[in-house]
Design a protein around this motif. Structure first.
Motif, PDB file in Angstrom:
ATOM      1  N   TRP A  78     -66.521  88.086 -48.444  1.00  0.00           N
ATOM      2  CA  TRP A  78     -65.745  86.849 -48.348  1.00  0.00           C
ATOM      3  C   TRP A  78     -64.388  86.984 -49.026  1.00  0.00           C
ATOM      4  CZ3 TRP A  78     -67.825  83.305 -45.198  1.00  0.00           C
ATOM      5  CH2 TRP A  78     -69.202  83.355 -44.968  1.00  0.00           C
ATOM      6  N   ALA A  79     -64.344  87.623 -50.193  1.00  0.00           N
ATOM      7  CA  ALA A  79     -63.085  87.767 -50.927  1.00  0.00           C
ATOM      8  C   ALA A  79     -62.111  88.678 -50.190  1.00  0.00           C
ATOM      9  CB  ALA A  79     -63.357  88.317 -52.324  1.00  0.00           C
ATOM     10  N   ILE A  80     -62.644  89.676 -49.456  1.00  0.00           N
ATOM     11  CA  ILE A  80     -61.781  90.598 -48.721  1.00  0.00           C
ATOM     12  C   ILE A  80     -61.143  89.901 -47.521  1.00  0.00           C
ATOM     13  CG2 ILE A  80     -61.812  92.706 -47.301  1.00  0.00           C
ATOM     14  CD1 ILE A  80     -64.054  93.717 -49.159  1.00  0.00           C
ATOM     15  N   ARG A  81     -61.838  88.892 -46.982  1.00  0.00           N
ATOM     16  CA  ARG A  81     -61.340  88.179 -45.796  1.00  0.00           C
ATOM     17  C   ARG A  81     -61.123  86.699 -46.141  1.00  0.00           C
ATOM     18  NH1 ARG A  81     -65.848  91.318 -44.216  1.00  0.00           N
ATOM     19  NH2 ARG A  81     -65.347  93.050 -42.803  1.00  0.00           N
ATOM     20  N   PRO A  82     -60.068  86.393 -46.854  1.00  0.00           N
ATOM     21  CA  PRO A  82     -59.845  84.996 -47.268  1.00  0.00           C
ATOM     22  C   PRO A  82     -59.542  84.055 -46.104  1.00  0.00           C
ATOM     23  CG  PRO A  82     -57.926  86.351 -47.783  1.00  0.00           C
ATOM     24  CD  PRO A  82     -59.000  87.290 -47.336  1.00  0.00           C
ATOM     25  N   GLN A  83     -59.246  84.604 -44.907  1.00  0.00           N
ATOM     26  CA  GLN A  83     -58.973  83.742 -43.756  1.00  0.00           C
ATOM     27  C   GLN A  83     -60.228  83.070 -43.237  1.00  0.00           C
ATOM     28  OE1 GLN A  83     -59.097  87.030 -43.625  1.00  0.00           O
ATOM     29  NE2 GLN A  83     -59.866  87.789 -41.665  1.00  0.00           N
ATOM     30  N   LEU A  84     -61.401  83.547 -43.634  1.00  0.00           N
ATOM     31  CA  LEU A  84     -62.652  82.921 -43.216  1.00  0.00           C
ATOM     32  C   LEU A  84     -62.886  81.648 -44.021  1.00  0.00           C
ATOM     33  CD1 LEU A  84     -63.132  85.863 -42.054  1.00  0.00           C
ATOM     34  CD2 LEU A  84     -65.541  85.417 -42.417  1.00  0.00           C
ATOM     35  N   LYS A  85     -63.030  80.547 -43.315  1.00  0.00           N
ATOM     36  CA  LYS A  85     -63.248  79.252 -43.960  1.00  0.00           C
ATOM     37  C   LYS A  85     -64.544  78.631 -43.435  1.00  0.00           C
ATOM     38  CE  LYS A  85     -59.108  79.546 -45.819  1.00  0.00           C
ATOM     39  NZ  LYS A  85     -58.938  79.867 -47.256  1.00  0.00           N
ATOM     40  N   THR A 105     -82.558  81.108 -40.816  1.00  0.00           N
ATOM     41  CA  THR A 105     -82.045  79.734 -40.828  1.00  0.00           C
ATOM     42  C   THR A 105     -80.525  79.731 -40.773  1.00  0.00           C
ATOM     43  OG1 THR A 105     -83.927  79.019 -42.162  1.00  0.00           O
ATOM     44  CG2 THR A 105     -82.043  77.536 -42.052  1.00  0.00           C
ATOM     45  N   VAL A 106     -79.974  78.944 -39.856  1.00  0.00           N
ATOM     46  CA  VAL A 106     -78.516  78.771 -39.779  1.00  0.00           C
ATOM     47  C   VAL A 106     -78.098  77.775 -40.857  1.00  0.00           C
ATOM     48  CG1 VAL A 106     -76.583  78.042 -38.343  1.00  0.00           C
ATOM     49  CG2 VAL A 106     -78.535  79.236 -37.308  1.00  0.00           C
ATOM     50  N   VAL A 107     -77.279  78.222 -41.808  1.00  0.00           N
ATOM     51  CA  VAL A 107     -76.903  77.354 -42.929  1.00  0.00           C
ATOM     52  C   VAL A 107     -75.426  76.963 -42.919  1.00  0.00           C
ATOM     53  CG1 VAL A 107     -78.738  78.255 -44.390  1.00  0.00           C
ATOM     54  CG2 VAL A 107     -76.477  79.346 -44.449  1.00  0.00           C
ATOM     55  N   GLY A 108     -74.612  77.583 -42.061  1.00  0.00           N
ATOM     56  CA  GLY A 108     -73.192  77.253 -42.077  1.00  0.00           C
ATOM     57  C   GLY A 108     -72.457  77.783 -40.867  1.00  0.00           C
ATOM     58  N   VAL A 109     -71.255  77.269 -40.663  1.00  0.00           N
ATOM     59  CA  VAL A 109     -70.362  77.693 -39.589  1.00  0.00           C
ATOM     60  C   VAL A 109     -69.013  78.024 -40.222  1.00  0.00           C
ATOM     61  CG1 VAL A 109     -69.224  77.045 -37.428  1.00  0.00           C
ATOM     62  CG2 VAL A 109     -71.532  76.190 -37.939  1.00  0.00           C
ATOM     63  N   PHE A 110     -68.442  79.183 -39.837  1.00  0.00           N
ATOM     64  CA  PHE A 110     -67.131  79.555 -40.376  1.00  0.00           C
ATOM     65  C   PHE A 110     -66.134  79.735 -39.234  1.00  0.00           C
ATOM     66  CE2 PHE A 110     -69.164  83.704 -39.679  1.00  0.00           C
ATOM     67  CZ  PHE A 110     -68.163  84.416 -39.030  1.00  0.00           C
ATOM     68  N   GLU A 111     -64.871  79.638 -39.601  1.00  0.00           N
ATOM     69  CA  GLU A 111     -63.778  79.857 -38.642  1.00  0.00           C
ATOM     70  C   GLU A 111     -62.824  80.877 -39.219  1.00  0.00           C
ATOM     71  OE1 GLU A 111     -60.782  77.233 -35.815  1.00  0.00           O
ATOM     72  OE2 GLU A 111     -61.305  76.471 -37.811  1.00  0.00           O
ATOM     73  N   ALA A 112     -62.517  81.907 -38.434  1.00  0.00           N
ATOM     74  CA  ALA A 112     -61.601  82.952 -38.880  1.00  0.00           C
ATOM     75  C   ALA A 112     -60.377  83.082 -37.988  1.00  0.00           C
ATOM     76  CB  ALA A 112     -62.340  84.300 -38.922  1.00  0.00           C
TER      77      ALA A 112
END
Length: 435
Positions: free
Chosen positions: A174-181, A222-229
């Protein structure tokens, strides 16, 4: 035979002329336009051509049927061509956004993609200790050992199974790809069979809503979240690499993605890898890596688009030829009258050519506008180099619209040339008697 070879040579010359026109850069096209404009306004022949063109354009409403054939035919060529090229541009733009020069990806030596790379678990800590890798606030290297597994999920379109990339990432991913929200839910917890879904994958596949469970590798996740990159990661499912590996009986990683330490970080890391005999690995910036991944498909789409556009362009040229021949025949008396009044061959040729080019320009603008309205931002998916679906959007850029307009004007140039020459050679006395 002589007439046949003469006709064949003429066709080849026209093809070369059309290809040369399409390949002209914008400043060369501008120079041609300026030269024609200067001739039209600064010379007697140009002024005569201008007046003859006005007469021809004024009569277009009476020839709307033949004129619409040219406009619609060329609009179809430009629309299809721009749409095909926009697909390639969209795919390339999606992969280009995935990487940058501040991160690097490490693969086994000689590997072209993650799918054929293997990095053993004992190599991972050695990589993290190398110079050139940035470190977080806790002093640990920002390096994410990763692996990917292609899994099948039903598509929303028709319920058939399609490939999707299931990526396992390390704690630093996550830290390497900060564009992922995270746009819905939360991140997965390490050590648990929890998944976060890319927004593009959620749009493409069924059963990926937060809170739902998926059966993968005979286990429930289990699906726990959705991210956008807003890049190719939007097409993926993410989980903990240390959970994904055992689930699919994978004892090694496929790649290690790292954050580089400053501008010299890449050179330091590359030199350190080359100097360590235990690490037979290659490194590249993620910008270069993902750019190479898009090259093959982008070239294929561009070739297909050009071939299809060329085939349609041939049809549009014949349509323009027929329409303009009919227009010249219908205006025989008018053209003969102009010739009798002192309009020489060049102004008449120019007038017919300008009329055809105007119709071609209208067709090009219409085709480019349709392509932009219908396809710009249109979301589709295709197989990437890892054999999984990559979700991307068509991208109708100004450059592609300009390419379409050049094709349109090229078709008008070729389609109007022979009718224009026929108009200039039309015998005045015969044309007046036949009319």
């Amino acid at each position: 035979m002589k007439r046949f070879f003469s006709g064949l040579l003429t066709v080849l010359m026209l093809v070369v002329l059309l290809a040369a026109w399409i390949l002209l850069p914008w400043f060369a096209v501008l120079a041609v336009v300026v030269a024609i404009a200067l001739w039209l306004f600064a010379t007697r022949g140009g002024r005569l051509a201008r007046e003859a063109t006005k007469i021809g354009i004024a009569g277009l409403p009476q020839r709307w049927g033949a004129s619409s054939v040219i406009v619609i035919g060329i609009a179809g060529v430009v629309g299809v061509l721009v749409a095909m090229l926009a697909m390639g541009e969209g795919f390339k733009a999606t992969l280009d956004r995935t990487g940058d020069d501040s991160t690097a990806i490490i693969l086994r030596a000689g590997s072209q993609a993650e799918t054929n790379s293997v990095i053993t678990r004992d190599q991972s800590p050695l990589i993290s200790s190398l110079p050139g890798i940035a470190r977080g606030a806790d002093g640990k290297a920002l390096a994410s050992p990763e692996l990917s597994q292609v899994v099948n999920l039903p598509t929303k379109a028709d319920g058939t199974d399609a490939n999707v990339q299931f990526r396992g990432v390390g704690p630093a991913g996550w830290a390497i790809r900060p564009q992922l929200k995270i746009v819905e839910g939360r991140r997965f917890n390490p050590g648990l069979r929890e998944i976060v879904i890319g927004k593009g994958a959620q749009r493409q596949f069924r059963g990926l809503e937060v809170g739902q469970q998926l059966k993968l590798a005979n286990q429930m996740w289990t699906v726990v979240g959705v991210f956008e990159a807003k890049d190719s990661h939007d097409s993926e499912l993410w989980t903990d690499a240390d959970v994904l590996g055992p689930a699919y009986q994978r004892n090694a990683f496929q790649s290690v993605t790292v954050k580089l330490a400053g501008k010299s970080g890449f050179k330091q890391l590359k030199a350190a890898l080359a100097g360590d005999p235990r690490l037979k690995l290659d490194v590249d910036t993620t910008r270069n890596y993902y750019g190479k991944q898009s090259e093959g498909l982008t070239k294929l789409i561009k070739i297909l688009g050009t071939v299809i556009g060329a085939i349609m362009a041939i049809g549009a040229v014949f349509g323009a030829l027929n329409s303009m021949y009919a227009a010249v025949a219908g205006r025989a008396r008018e053209i003969a009258t102009l010739r009798a009044l002192g309009f020489r061959g060049l102004p008449v040729v120019t007038a017919v050519m300008l009329e055809t080019m105007l119709l071609a320009l209208l067709g090009g603008l219409l085709g480019a506008a349709i392509a932009w309205i219908v396809f710009n931002g249109y979301t589709v998916s295709t197989l990437g180099n890892n054999f999984s679906q990559v979700v991307f959007q068509f991208k109708v850029s100004p450059e592609l619209a300009w390419t379409g307009l050049k094709w349109a004007l090229g078709i008008g140039l070729v389609g109007g040339l022979f009718p224009a020459l026929r108009a200039a050679r039309l015998p005045v006395t015969e044309a007046l008697r036949s009319a």
